[in-house]
Design a protein around this motif. Structure first.
Motif, mmCIF file in Angstrom:
data_model
loop_
_atom_site.group_PDB
_atom_site.id
_atom_site.type_symbol
_atom_site.label_atom_id
_atom_site.label_comp_id
_atom_site.label_asym_id
_atom_site.label_seq_id
_atom_site.Cartn_x
_atom_site.Cartn_y
_atom_site.Cartn_z
ATOM 1 N N SER A 3 0.823 -1.205 0.000
ATOM 2 C CA SER A 3 0.000 0.000 0.000
ATOM 3 C C SER A 3 0.866 1.268 0.000
ATOM 4 O O SER A 3 0.444 2.309 0.450
ATOM 5 C CB SER A 3 -0.919 -0.004 1.220
ATOM 6 N N ALA A 4 2.087 1.144 -0.492
ATOM 7 C CA ALA A 4 3.004 2.290 -0.490
ATOM 8 C C ALA A 4 2.435 3.490 -1.231
ATOM 9 O O ALA A 4 2.646 4.619 -0.831
ATOM 10 C CB ALA A 4 4.339 1.883 -1.098
ATOM 11 N N SER A 5 1.681 3.221 -2.306
ATOM 12 C CA SER A 5 1.154 4.324 -3.097
ATOM 13 C C SER A 5 -0.078 4.958 -2.447
ATOM 14 O O SER A 5 -0.524 6.002 -2.858
ATOM 15 C CB SER A 5 0.781 3.832 -4.490
ATOM 16 N N LYS A 6 -0.624 4.297 -1.428
ATOM 17 C CA LYS A 6 -1.819 4.829 -0.777
ATOM 18 C C LYS A 6 -1.436 5.701 0.410
ATOM 19 O O LYS A 6 -0.478 5.427 1.106
ATOM 20 C CB LYS A 6 -2.698 3.682 -0.294
ATOM 21 N N GLN A 7 -2.232 6.730 0.629
ATOM 22 C CA GLN A 7 -1.970 7.631 1.744
ATOM 23 C C GLN A 7 -2.948 7.352 2.867
ATOM 24 O O GLN A 7 -4.081 6.966 2.621
ATOM 25 C CB GLN A 7 -2.157 9.078 1.280
ATOM 26 N N ALA A 8 -2.487 7.580 4.096
ATOM 27 C CA ALA A 8 -3.409 7.517 5.222
ATOM 28 C C ALA A 8 -4.286 8.761 5.155
ATOM 29 O O ALA A 8 -3.819 9.848 4.841
ATOM 30 C CB ALA A 8 -2.636 7.481 6.524
ATOM 31 N N VAL A 9 -5.566 8.579 5.425
ATOM 32 C CA VAL A 9 -6.497 9.702 5.422
ATOM 33 C C VAL A 9 -6.924 9.920 6.870
ATOM 34 O O VAL A 9 -7.291 8.982 7.560
ATOM 35 C CB VAL A 9 -7.727 9.397 4.530
ATOM 36 N N SER A 10 -6.842 11.147 7.335
ATOM 37 C CA SER A 10 -7.175 11.435 8.731
ATOM 38 C C SER A 10 -8.658 11.744 8.890
ATOM 39 O O SER A 10 -9.349 12.067 7.920
ATOM 40 C CB SER A 10 -6.371 12.642 9.219
ATOM 41 N N GLN A 11 -9.127 11.655 10.136
ATOM 42 C CA GLN A 11 -10.509 12.024 10.454
ATOM 43 C C GLN A 11 -10.749 13.486 10.067
ATOM 44 O O GLN A 11 -11.808 13.838 9.549
ATOM 45 C CB GLN A 11 -10.736 11.810 11.957
ATOM 46 N N ALA A 12 -9.744 14.327 10.280
ATOM 47 C CA ALA A 12 -9.883 15.759 9.960
ATOM 48 C C ALA A 12 -10.098 15.974 8.458
ATOM 49 O O ALA A 12 -10.794 16.901 8.056
ATOM 50 C CB ALA A 12 -8.648 16.523 10.430
ATOM 51 N N GLU A 13 -9.509 15.105 7.639
ATOM 52 C CA GLU A 13 -9.689 15.213 6.190
ATOM 53 C C GLU A 13 -11.016 14.621 5.737
ATOM 54 O O GLU A 13 -11.668 15.152 4.825
ATOM 55 C CB GLU A 13 -8.597 14.420 5.451
ATOM 56 N N PHE A 14 -11.389 13.481 6.340
ATOM 57 C CA PHE A 14 -12.531 12.741 5.814
ATOM 58 C C PHE A 14 -13.872 13.182 6.390
ATOM 59 O O PHE A 14 -14.890 13.124 5.701
ATOM 60 C CB PHE A 14 -12.327 11.227 6.001
ATOM 61 N N LEU A 15 -13.892 13.662 7.645
ATOM 62 C CA LEU A 15 -15.177 14.041 8.243
ATOM 63 C C LEU A 15 -15.897 15.123 7.427
ATOM 64 O O LEU A 15 -17.107 15.010 7.199
ATOM 65 C CB LEU A 15 -14.994 14.461 9.707
ATOM 66 N N PRO A 16 -15.191 16.166 6.931
ATOM 67 C CA PRO A 16 -15.899 17.156 6.100
ATOM 68 C C PRO A 16 -16.491 16.544 4.831
ATOM 69 O O PRO A 16 -17.538 16.991 4.355
ATOM 70 C CB PRO A 16 -14.817 18.185 5.747
ATOM 71 N N VAL A 17 -15.835 15.518 4.291
ATOM 72 C CA VAL A 17 -16.363 14.821 3.111
ATOM 73 C C VAL A 17 -17.673 14.129 3.486
ATOM 74 O O VAL A 17 -18.679 14.222 2.774
ATOM 75 C CB VAL A 17 -15.334 13.802 2.560
ATOM 76 N N VAL A 18 -17.675 13.446 4.639
ATOM 77 C CA VAL A 18 -18.884 12.765 5.108
ATOM 78 C C VAL A 18 -20.010 13.789 5.295
ATOM 79 O O VAL A 18 -21.140 13.580 4.840
ATOM 80 C CB VAL A 18 -18.613 11.990 6.423
ATOM 81 N N HIS A 19 -19.687 14.927 5.934
ATOM 82 C CA HIS A 19 -20.698 15.978 6.136
ATOM 83 C C HIS A 19 -21.284 16.432 4.800
ATOM 84 O O HIS A 19 -22.492 16.622 4.672
ATOM 85 C CB HIS A 19 -20.088 17.199 6.835
ATOM 86 N N ARG A 20 -20.424 16.608 3.815
ATOM 87 C CA ARG A 20 -20.880 17.142 2.527
ATOM 88 C C ARG A 20 -21.661 16.111 1.717
ATOM 89 O O ARG A 20 -22.477 16.477 0.875
ATOM 90 C CB ARG A 20 -19.695 17.703 1.731
ATOM 91 N N VAL A 21 -21.424 14.814 1.970
ATOM 92 C CA VAL A 21 -22.227 13.776 1.317
ATOM 93 C C VAL A 21 -23.593 13.676 2.003
ATOM 94 O O VAL A 21 -24.622 13.507 1.344
ATOM 95 C CB VAL A 21 -21.495 12.417 1.318
ATOM 96 N N PHE A 22 -23.619 13.824 3.332
ATOM 97 C CA PHE A 22 -24.887 13.750 4.067
ATOM 98 C C PHE A 22 -25.760 14.976 3.818
ATOM 99 O O PHE A 22 -26.989 14.862 3.815
ATOM 100 C CB PHE A 22 -24.618 13.645 5.578
#
Length: 160
Positions: A3-22
């Motif tokens: 998974s070297a090419s994959k990045q860790a995604v933080s809660q701070a990055e992903f929570l706004p995405v979840v909010h905007r999908v909801f």
């Protein structure tokens, strides 16, 4: 380290995405409007978004149907409601796709998809190639949406 090419995604990055999908999710907006979870309905929706975000970040190989089941479970337990319009699966599929793209560093794609979602483009169309179809007549499920005389309406698949 495959998974070297994959990045860790933080809660701070992903929570706004979840909010905007909801945010544009009609069935959830109706839960809030009708206080389906009592006076703290909005707080329950916020908690559900945080729980979904956390759960998705903890389970890297999550399939959309698994996430859809989790969403259905939350909606049943928190709001005693059932969404039978397929929207849980559509939201789950979009969230899984956007998280995967964030892990691949495709932030511009994610931002563009969320912008289209906020403009009322359907969930399916948000992540498909914009060239393939025009989204003109995509008036999702709110024919004439904004009127307040909606007490007799069928609540977009929500049965309290």
């Amino acid at each position: 380290s495959s998974s070297a090419s994959k990045q860790a995604v933080s809660q701070a990055e992903f929570l706004p995405v979840v909010h905007r999908v909801f945010a544009p999710w009609t069935a959830v907006r109706l839960l809030v409007e009708h206080q389906a979870g009592g006076p703290d309905t909005q707080a329950k929706v916020d908690w559900m978004q945080q729980a979904v975000c956390h759960w998705m970040l903890e389970n890297s190989a999550l399939a959309p149907d698994e996430l859809a089941e989790v969403l259905e479970q939350y909606i049943d337990e928190l709001f005693s409601s059932v969404f039978d319009d397929g929207s849980c699966y559509e939201v789950a599929r979009l969230l899984c796709d956007l998280l995967e793209r964030l892990r691949r560093g495709e932030t511009a794609f994610v931002e563009a998809a969320l912008t289209r979602l906020a403009r009322g483009v359907s969930l399916q169309a948000c992540v498909s190639a914009p060239s393939s179809q025009q989204d003109d007549d995509d008036a999702d499920d709110g024919d004439g949406g904004g009127d307040d005389s909606g007490d007799e309406q069928d609540y977009g698949g929500v049965h309290a």
